[in-house]
Enzyme design. Sequence first.
Site: not given
Length: 366
Positions: A111, A142, A218-220, A273, A275
């Site tokens: 992100h 992420d 901002g730490n991300s 294939g 979940q």
Amino acid sequence: MERGNSKLGYFISSFIGILVGAGLLFAIVQYSPFVKGTVTEKNLNPKTSVIQQPVIRKTGTSTISIVAKNLMPAVVGVTSTINSTATSKGGSVVGSGIIVDKKAYILTNNHVANKQANDITVSLFDGRDLKGKVVWSDEGLDLAVLKISGDNLTVAPLGDSKILTVGDTAIAIGNPLGLTFQRTVTSGIISAINRTIGEPGGLFMEDLLQTDASINPGNSGGPLININSEVIGINTVKVTSAEGMGFAIPINIVKPILKSIKEKGNFVTPIIGIQGIDKQMAGFVSDIKVQKGIYVYEVKSGSPAELQGIKKGDIILSVNGTSVNTMVEFRSNLYSIGVGNSVTLKIKGSNNKEKNINIKLVGAAD
């Protein structure tokens, strides 16, 4: 005479008592464990005869300050403009990153910078601002890997997130609230492991490290570090409705990805294939209980899993003989094996019978 002798004896006894008492007092002061160091001429002020406490600690010698000094040059600022998607509003983003290889590869969050990002700028510790490009990114994890063209870089070593336990020291370095507060250092502990949290759009982030080290916008993308100056996680999100609840992606999930990128220049996510749902994730899904292994919640039509007879409700117990109880463990094993290679899965069916299935990994884009 007897009375006079008694007075003399009393005087002598008292004098001897005083001498003995003074000697004992000197010995106690000289050797007492409660006094820092041995009393010497250097400890005594000649004017006041007061014991002076020696300075035994210098500034900058604590564990956290040493870690900060070691890792701070490897922490970068990341600024990008991200185009809008179905799950993201886009716009200008400022975050953090960590240099993890001498070939100038940088880890950050998806992100913060992803394949929809434009004008990625990486701000180095020495003041240089360099252009960055996305080599790989994954919205579900992420995570993103960036590449810059630069030399004289400080590289952060990677630790082992699998051996972490609750209470271990955790240190975060990043750019909270933008580049104005670059490389802020906060510290705390590992508060929990294998946490699952819900994200907007129905996404879930699984098997995260929870820490009470302060993590803010901002730490991300910045590193979570252990006391050995090793990166153990990539900071990703915090709970805004509570204090001291930040989360990081365990570093072990990234290792096979980086290995492939360094050796081949890219990484293709291997899948079978399905979940899958682990014990932590099961708490978010009604009527499913998982004690160990990975619960098969969905099987994609035409996938290797379906072709090999894996069905919804099956439990994957191990990959090539290695037990898997979290999705991070399951993914890490598949990522290490790679696309095009085969694995042996131990499956427990709905009839409680176990069997081994040999299955070939395919790429997520295939």
